[in-house]
Design a protein around this motif. Structure first.
Motif, PDB file in Angstrom:
ATOM      1  N   PRO A  97       0.872  -1.226   0.115  1.00 43.37           N
ATOM      2  CA  PRO A  97      -0.026  -0.131  -0.187  1.00 43.37           C
ATOM      3  C   PRO A  97       0.901   1.278   0.019  1.00 43.37           C
ATOM      4  O   PRO A  97       2.008   1.182   0.241  1.00 43.37           O
ATOM      5  CB  PRO A  97      -0.799  -0.113   1.189  1.00 43.37           C
ATOM      6  CG  PRO A  97      -0.036  -0.973   2.172  1.00 43.37           C
ATOM      7  CD  PRO A  97       0.727  -2.097   1.407  1.00 43.37           C
ATOM      8  N   ASP A 153     -10.619   6.003 -10.632  1.00 40.67           N
ATOM      9  CA  ASP A 153     -11.029   5.685  -9.248  1.00 40.67           C
ATOM     10  C   ASP A 153     -12.172   4.581  -9.332  1.00 40.67           C
ATOM     11  O   ASP A 153     -12.024   3.804  -8.616  1.00 40.67           O
ATOM     12  CB  ASP A 153     -11.820   6.955  -8.561  1.00 40.67           C
ATOM     13  CG  ASP A 153     -10.791   8.110  -8.237  1.00 40.67           C
ATOM     14  OD1 ASP A 153      -9.283   7.628  -7.981  1.00 40.67           O
ATOM     15  OD2 ASP A 153     -11.140   9.305  -8.358  1.00 40.67           O
ATOM     16  N   THR A 168      -5.277  -0.196  -9.728  1.00 46.57           N
ATOM     17  CA  THR A 168      -5.929  -0.220  -8.317  1.00 46.57           C
ATOM     18  C   THR A 168      -6.654   0.677  -7.874  1.00 46.57           C
ATOM     19  O   THR A 168      -6.712   1.747  -6.936  1.00 46.57           O
ATOM     20  CB  THR A 168      -4.384   0.270  -7.197  1.00 46.57           C
ATOM     21  OG1 THR A 168      -4.133   1.542  -7.868  1.00 46.57           O
ATOM     22  CG2 THR A 168      -3.503  -0.861  -7.366  1.00 46.57           C
ATOM     23  N   ASP A 195     -10.576   2.559  -6.554  1.00 45.28           N
ATOM     24  CA  ASP A 195     -11.484   2.247  -5.411  1.00 45.28           C
ATOM     25  C   ASP A 195     -12.438   1.000  -5.691  1.00 45.28           C
ATOM     26  O   ASP A 195     -12.755   0.253  -4.710  1.00 45.28           O
ATOM     27  CB  ASP A 195     -11.958   3.563  -4.961  1.00 45.28           C
ATOM     28  CG  ASP A 195     -11.208   4.857  -4.804  1.00 45.28           C
ATOM     29  OD1 ASP A 195     -10.063   4.585  -4.392  1.00 45.28           O
ATOM     30  OD2 ASP A 195     -11.431   5.940  -4.880  1.00 45.28           O
ATOM     31  N   SER A 243      -7.408  -3.806  -6.388  1.00 42.55           N
ATOM     32  CA  SER A 243      -8.444  -2.758  -6.321  1.00 42.55           C
ATOM     33  C   SER A 243      -9.103  -2.640  -4.756  1.00 42.55           C
ATOM     34  O   SER A 243      -9.221  -3.983  -4.245  1.00 42.55           O
ATOM     35  CB  SER A 243      -9.580  -3.315  -7.274  1.00 42.55           C
ATOM     36  OG  SER A 243      -8.806  -3.298  -8.482  1.00 42.55           O
ATOM     37  N   ASP A 244      -9.531  -1.793  -4.255  1.00 40.03           N
ATOM     38  CA  ASP A 244      -9.978  -1.665  -3.021  1.00 40.03           C
ATOM     39  C   ASP A 244     -11.254  -2.496  -2.823  1.00 40.03           C
ATOM     40  O   ASP A 244     -11.440  -3.272  -2.018  1.00 40.03           O
ATOM     41  CB  ASP A 244     -10.348  -0.325  -2.556  1.00 40.03           C
ATOM     42  CG  ASP A 244      -9.316   0.602  -2.143  1.00 40.03           C
ATOM     43  OD1 ASP A 244      -8.060  -0.117  -1.967  1.00 40.03           O
ATOM     44  OD2 ASP A 244      -9.421   1.813  -1.865  1.00 40.03           O
ATOM     45  N   THR A 245     -12.335  -2.112  -3.712  1.00 40.33           N
ATOM     46  CA  THR A 245     -13.524  -3.035  -3.680  1.00 40.33           C
ATOM     47  C   THR A 245     -13.804  -3.727  -4.935  1.00 40.33           C
ATOM     48  O   THR A 245     -13.918  -3.048  -6.051  1.00 40.33           O
ATOM     49  CB  THR A 245     -14.613  -2.159  -3.474  1.00 40.33           C
ATOM     50  OG1 THR A 245     -14.472  -1.746  -1.970  1.00 40.33           O
ATOM     51  CG2 THR A 245     -16.018  -2.780  -3.294  1.00 40.33           C
ATOM     52  N   ASP A 296     -15.621  -8.820  -3.461  1.00 42.22           N
ATOM     53  CA  ASP A 296     -15.922  -8.387  -2.379  1.00 42.22           C
ATOM     54  C   ASP A 296     -17.598  -8.664  -2.463  1.00 42.22           C
ATOM     55  O   ASP A 296     -18.188  -8.629  -1.366  1.00 42.22           O
ATOM     56  CB  ASP A 296     -15.591  -6.891  -2.004  1.00 42.22           C
ATOM     57  CG  ASP A 296     -14.239  -6.748  -1.827  1.00 42.22           C
ATOM     58  OD1 ASP A 296     -13.605  -7.280  -0.928  1.00 42.22           O
ATOM     59  OD2 ASP A 296     -13.508  -6.218  -2.827  1.00 42.22           O
TER      60      ASP A 296
END
Ligand code: FAD
Length: 318
Positions: free
Chosen positions: A158, A201, A256, A258, A278-280, A297
């Motif tokens: 990160p 994003d 990567t 959001d 990727s975050d979600t 997710d």
């Protein structure tokens, strides 16, 4: 004793891996019981150094030489810094730039170089984990040397956060102009005028489940409704339905965002290699056993041709 992590920038902007080498560098420095130093070379060095002054950084060395990346300048400057500070590790990003100058630095310093690390364990002998065959095989490289160089894969660590209190100082460096053989003449965008999916994003990413080119307007409408950028798996690019710079994956781009919405994408290892950071992750797929489900997710197990119009209606697109 130090870890020297080298940062990078392009066209006046720090690249994401610059903040990732800080995190990885701190991890390595903690394991080795050393300080973390950063190298900032070229461009707006003072502004970059301020932004890179994150938690865990002990010192930042700047070299105000050139506006853009240059192989010879980076090689000379990093080599000189390493000779001056004798770091245990020279840590670089496994980016286009890193792949260009890291071998030259390792050669000049006569150090072993391990490339493309996705993890490491530095308690005792350094063990570096690398992935091969598109992530199907993991290998562990034991580094039997007390001075070494390492490149880390982008988006595996990160970005460093927090504000640090590093000492920022100009590094005393004389460039050997006679050894500078390369010059950056300019930048040409891949698919000029197109977007950079690695900066988005939110990505609406499509795969073979879309079936035919005529169905592209449907997912474009979803991307518009969400303010997202359209990306894809490789078959979409191979079919010529989207340009190459929209491809996510091992032979495409690492992203990567959001939010990554994988629509009609199975989640092959070569694809996942480019988006697992990727975050979600949201998957839309008729197959509940598709590999993408292992990393999603949220999942909508349904036909995309039913789901996408409903999403467009929900999020206010046309
Ligand atoms: P498929 O695997 O065919 O999956 C389509 C999915 O859509 C299926 O899961 C199916 O259930 C679902 N589906 C079908 N119809 C619907 C519907 N109506 N509604 C909802 N879901 C539906 N691939 C990449 O993406 N990027 C790379 O960079 C990359 N590099 C590669 C490098 C090498 C050396 C090699 C050998 C391969 C590479 N590949 C890459 C290809 C990769 O192995 C896969 O073939 C590819 O990712 C599959 O793309 P896909 O998921 O779109 O298609």
């Amino acid at each position: 004793m130090t870890v020297l992590a080298v940062t990078e920038h392009r066209r006046g902007e720090l690249r994401d891996p610059s903040f990732e080498v800080v995190t990885a560098g701190r991890e390595l420095a903690d394991a080795l019981g050393t300080d973390l130093h950063l190298a900032v070379i070229g461009g707006d060095v003072e502004g970059f150094a301020d932004r890179l002054n994150r938690e865990g950084v002990d010192a930042i060395h700047t070299v105000a030489e050139g506006e853009e990346f240059n192989h010879d300048v980076y090689t000379q400057a990093v080599t000189a810094m390493a000779e001056a500070h004798d770091p245990d590790a020279v840590l670089m990003a496994n980016t286009v730039n890193g792949l260009d100058y890291a071998p030259a630095v390792a050669g000049a310093l006569d150090r072993p170089l391990v490339t493309d690390a996705v993890a490491f364990d530095a308690d005792g002998t350094l063990e570096v984990t690398r992935e091969q065959y598109g992530g199907k095989v993991e290998t562990t490289v034991e580094v039997d040397a007390d001075r070494f160089a390492l490149t880390i894969r982008p988006a595996e660590w990160p970005a460093a956060e927090g504000t640090g209190d590093a000492e920022i100082a100009e590094f005393d460096f004389d460039l050997d102009e006679s050894a500078v053989r390369s010059d950056v003449k300019g930048f040409e965008e891949v698919g000029a005028g197109d977007v950079d999916i690695s900066e988005a994003d939110v990505l609406v990413s499509i795969g073979r489940g879309i079936e035919e080119e005529d169905n592209l307007p449907l997912v474009e409408a979803l991307a518009d409704a969400l303010g997202a950028t359209l990306s894809s798996s490789r078959p979409i690019v191979d079919n010529g339905w989207l340009p190459k710079n929209r491809q996510v994956g091992q032979s495409g781009k690492v992203v990567t965002p959001d939010v990554y919405i994988a629509i009609g994408i199975s989640g092959a290892v070569q694809h996942v290699a480019g988006m697992k950071g990727s975050d979600t992750i949201i998957a839309v797929n008729t197959d509940p056993n598709a590999p993408i489900m292992d990393i999603a997710d949220y999942a909508i197990v349904d036909d995309l041709f039913d789901v996408v119009p409903e999403l467009i209606e929900e999020f206010g697109g046309e």
